[in-house]
Design a protein around this motif. Structure first.
Motif, PDB file in Angstrom:
ATOM      1  N   LEU A 167       5.299  -4.291   9.590  1.00  0.00           N
ATOM      2  CA  LEU A 167       5.481  -2.893   9.209  1.00  0.00           C
ATOM      3  C   LEU A 167       4.411  -2.448   8.219  1.00  0.00           C
ATOM      4  CD1 LEU A 167       9.369  -2.886   8.881  1.00  0.00           C
ATOM      5  CD2 LEU A 167       8.037  -1.620  10.566  1.00  0.00           C
ATOM      6  N   PHE A 168       4.082  -3.315   7.273  1.00  0.00           N
ATOM      7  CA  PHE A 168       3.024  -2.995   6.314  1.00  0.00           C
ATOM      8  C   PHE A 168       1.674  -2.866   7.022  1.00  0.00           C
ATOM      9  CE2 PHE A 168      -0.422  -4.627   3.615  1.00  0.00           C
ATOM     10  CZ  PHE A 168      -0.385  -3.704   2.578  1.00  0.00           C
ATOM     11  N   SER A 169       1.378  -3.778   7.936  1.00  0.00           N
ATOM     12  CA  SER A 169       0.111  -3.739   8.662  1.00  0.00           C
ATOM     13  C   SER A 169       0.019  -2.496   9.539  1.00  0.00           C
ATOM     14  CB  SER A 169      -0.049  -5.000   9.515  1.00  0.00           C
ATOM     15  OG  SER A 169      -0.007  -6.163   8.705  1.00  0.00           O
ATOM     16  N   ALA A 170       1.136  -2.135  10.197  1.00  0.00           N
ATOM     17  CA  ALA A 170       1.137  -0.944  11.038  1.00  0.00           C
ATOM     18  C   ALA A 170       0.850   0.306  10.232  1.00  0.00           C
ATOM     19  CB  ALA A 170       2.485  -0.819  11.753  1.00  0.00           C
ATOM     20  N   GLU A 171       1.385   0.373   9.028  1.00  0.00           N
ATOM     21  CA  GLU A 171       1.146   1.534   8.170  1.00  0.00           C
ATOM     22  C   GLU A 171      -0.327   1.673   7.837  1.00  0.00           C
ATOM     23  OE1 GLU A 171       1.841   4.898   5.841  1.00  0.00           O
ATOM     24  OE2 GLU A 171       3.136   3.872   7.305  1.00  0.00           O
ATOM     25  N   ASN A 172      -1.026   0.566   7.709  1.00  0.00           N
ATOM     26  CA  ASN A 172      -2.426   0.601   7.290  1.00  0.00           C
ATOM     27  C   ASN A 172      -3.412   0.579   8.450  1.00  0.00           C
ATOM     28  OD1 ASN A 172      -2.557   0.197   4.108  1.00  0.00           O
ATOM     29  ND2 ASN A 172      -0.877  -1.067   4.875  1.00  0.00           N
ATOM     30  N   LEU A 173      -2.979   0.143   9.640  1.00  0.00           N
ATOM     31  CA  LEU A 173      -3.912  -0.036  10.745  1.00  0.00           C
ATOM     32  C   LEU A 173      -3.727   0.969  11.882  1.00  0.00           C
ATOM     33  CD1 LEU A 173      -3.892  -3.954  10.989  1.00  0.00           C
ATOM     34  CD2 LEU A 173      -5.557  -2.491   9.813  1.00  0.00           C
ATOM     35  N   LEU A 174      -2.495   1.389  12.148  1.00  0.00           N
ATOM     36  CA  LEU A 174      -2.251   2.298  13.254  1.00  0.00           C
ATOM     37  C   LEU A 174      -2.509   3.742  12.847  1.00  0.00           C
ATOM     38  CD1 LEU A 174       1.016   0.818  14.825  1.00  0.00           C
ATOM     39  CD2 LEU A 174      -1.368   0.413  15.483  1.00  0.00           C
ATOM     40  N   PRO A 175      -3.009   4.579  13.756  1.00  0.00           N
ATOM     41  CA  PRO A 175      -3.294   5.984  13.417  1.00  0.00           C
ATOM     42  C   PRO A 175      -2.051   6.731  12.941  1.00  0.00           C
ATOM     43  CG  PRO A 175      -4.322   5.382  15.509  1.00  0.00           C
ATOM     44  CD  PRO A 175      -3.448   4.232  15.123  1.00  0.00           C
ATOM     45  N   GLY A 176      -0.909   6.471  13.558  1.00  0.00           N
ATOM     46  CA  GLY A 176       0.308   7.155  13.150  1.00  0.00           C
ATOM     47  C   GLY A 176       1.107   6.423  12.097  1.00  0.00           C
ATOM     48  N   GLY A 177       0.538   5.366  11.563  1.00  0.00           N
ATOM     49  CA  GLY A 177       1.246   4.591  10.565  1.00  0.00           C
ATOM     50  C   GLY A 177       2.406   3.825  11.164  1.00  0.00           C
ATOM     51  N   SER A 178       3.408   3.542  10.353  1.00  0.00           N
ATOM     52  CA  SER A 178       4.550   2.725  10.784  1.00  0.00           C
ATOM     53  C   SER A 178       5.743   3.561  11.202  1.00  0.00           C
ATOM     54  CB  SER A 178       4.966   1.784   9.649  1.00  0.00           C
ATOM     55  OG  SER A 178       5.386   2.544   8.520  1.00  0.00           O
ATOM     56  N   ALA A 179       5.589   4.887  11.281  1.00  0.00           N
ATOM     57  CA  ALA A 179       6.738   5.765  11.530  1.00  0.00           C
ATOM     58  C   ALA A 179       7.449   5.432  12.827  1.00  0.00           C
ATOM     59  CB  ALA A 179       6.276   7.225  11.533  1.00  0.00           C
ATOM     60  N   ASP A 180       6.694   5.192  13.907  1.00  0.00           N
ATOM     61  CA  ASP A 180       7.325   4.894  15.193  1.00  0.00           C
ATOM     62  C   ASP A 180       8.083   3.570  15.153  1.00  0.00           C
ATOM     63  OD1 ASP A 180       6.319   7.225  16.237  1.00  0.00           O
ATOM     64  OD2 ASP A 180       4.548   6.281  17.131  1.00  0.00           O
TER      65      ASP A 180
END
Length: 468
Positions: A167-180
């Motif tokens: 979840l932390f990595s998704a927030e920093n790496l994905l364009p939409g963050g970790s919301a999805d």
């Protein structure tokens, strides 16, 4: 010569010797009833507590899976226990002590203070669960399933840590963050909650991006198991596991949990050193004193938030909320200092309308509910139970491996109390899971130590390897 035995064979060699040593009867046969009513429900409960937090994922099924598996475990463990409890009455001390506590502080005193019985029973779920903890511990020891259960617990905690890091990595790496990902997680694990009414505290704070929900407290078990099994793996593997779990704990941005990392290491070393000098029974009293210290110091700091700010741990909004609780709960304690107001009671400050008895400062609220007499009763119950479990070993020298094992368990309990003092999870099924894990580890360690001391000609063995 060192003799290794499978755990399931520990109780099968000589029933009489086992009973005289306080070990129970013959081992549990691994038949269909064992898998259906004990092993499978136990596995489901482990993964449920370690990953899902409140356990609301099963609401979509129309019933609580957590309550069902607890009922199956309780009935199976109690059925095994009844046959030996009168001959081996160790656990009866705890059952009677907690039973009296429930009658007085969960029924009688709440009624005197006009606390709804539904509130008091809901607030007492930790102690209702502890009623069958001795039976569950004996069933685990007799079945020899604890090594397998430990592996499942460790794998579940690894998955929990990996989920935090993902979840932390998704927030920093994905364009939409970790919301999805957070939305998907909430949809599965709390399908009946919407909007801001959530147990998942995942999002940006001034201190960084926070990943926290109820099960995050189980990361403490990852720290404990990482140290427990440190020498049983390659060095790089053990370090990677501890670093991963430590990073996941850091991502919770929960000060008590982050501080538990150095506290666990420090307290394990202290208890190991002290047990080398003290008898086991004296060590039990020392553990009680250290546990009280774990409860008192954080509350004293929260009474003056400026102290937390001075050491760099201050959070203005959070500290103000807790300071208000210190004031309100202290007034509640002074209103009924001896016997408290009963489980389920609350003061003028209410933090949750649907659960008015719950506070972040859960231990201070607990003192408000049970008073000084209730505190002393529970302390006496737990100390007498621990002494009864080790009655034949009080004056025996502790082997180095057993001493380290007991020191780690004591350090884990210290950290559980330290974290539970400022977070509302100890008096729930999550807290029950942590305390029962510690109790079973204690019983298995004492059982291992006791069996080393049974002469081989009476059904024991010269030496047993510690359970993996």
């Amino acid at each position: 010569m060192t003799q290794q035995m499978h755990p399931s064979s520990w109780t099968g060699t000589n029933t009489v010797a086992c009973l005289e040593a306080g070990l129970g009867a013959s081992p549990v046969p691994a038949g269909a009833h064992y898998w259906l009513f004990f092993a499978l429900p136990g596995a489901v409960l482990i993964m449920d507590l370690a990953l899902t937090g409140s356990g609301q994922w099963s609401a979509a099924l129309g019933f609580s899976v957590r309550r069902l598996v607890l009922l199956l475990l309780a009935l199976y463990a109690l059925a095994l226990w009844v046959g030996t409890s009168l001959r081996v009455p160790h656990g009866l001390v705890g059952v009677l002590g907690i039973g009296v506590f429930l009658l007085i502080w969960s029924v009688q005193i709440p009624l005197l203070h006009e606390v709804p019985l539904a509130f008091s029973l809901d607030d007492s779920q930790l102690f209702l669960g502890l009623l069958f903890a001795p039976a569950l511990a004996q069933a685990v020891v007799r079945s020899g399933c604890w090594p397998r259960a430990l592996r499942l617990i460790e794998y579940s905690v690894w998955a929990l840590a990996l989920l935090h890091i993902t979840l932390f990595s998704a927030e920093n790496l994905l364009p939409g963050g970790s919301a999805d990902l957070v939305l998907a997680l909430r949809t599965v694990l709390e399908p009946n909650r919407f909007g801001e009414d959530t147990n998942f505290l995942i999002g940006p704070l001034a201190e960084g991006f926070r990943v926290f929900w109820g099960s995050s407290i189980f990361l403490l078990l990852g720290l404990y198991l990482g140290m427990r099994n440190f020498n049983r793996r390659p060095l790089w593997s053990s370090l990677a596991i501890l670093l991963g779990v430590g990073f996941a704990i850091h991502l919770t941005l929960t000060r008590a949990m982050v501080l538990s990392i150095p506290l666990f290491l420090l307290m394990a070393w202290c208890f190991n050193w002290l047990l080398g000098w003290l008898r086991l029974c004296t060590g039990l009293y020392l553990l009680v004193g250290m546990g009280l210290l774990a409860l008192t110091v954080p509350t004293m700091l929260l009474a003056d938030p400026s102290l937390l700010a001075a050491v760099g741990l201050g959070r203005e909004l959070s500290d103000e909320i807790r300071y208000e609780q210190v004031v309100a709960l202290s007034d509640g304690i002074m209103a009924a200092p001896w016997f408290g107001s009963g489980m389920g009671a609350h003061v003028s400050l209410v933090r949750a309308e649907d659960s008015p008895w719950m506070y972040e400062l859960s231990m201070l609220a607990f003192f408000m509910k049970i008073g000084l007499v209730g505190v002393l009763w529970l302390l006496a119950t737990f100390v007498v139970l621990a002494r009864a479990e080790t009655a034949d070993l009080h004056h025996q020298p502790l082997a180095a491996d057993v001493r380290w094992a007991l020191a780690r368990i004591a350090a884990l309990l210290f950290c559980i109390l330290f974290c539970g003092n400022t977070n509302p999870y100890l008096f729930s099924m999550l807290g029950w899971g942590l305390l029962v894990f510690s109790y079973i580890e204690f019983c298995v360690t004492i059982d291992h130590w006791r069996r080393q001391r049974i002469p081989p000609d009476r059904g024991g063995c010269e030496k047993l390897q510690p359970p993996v």
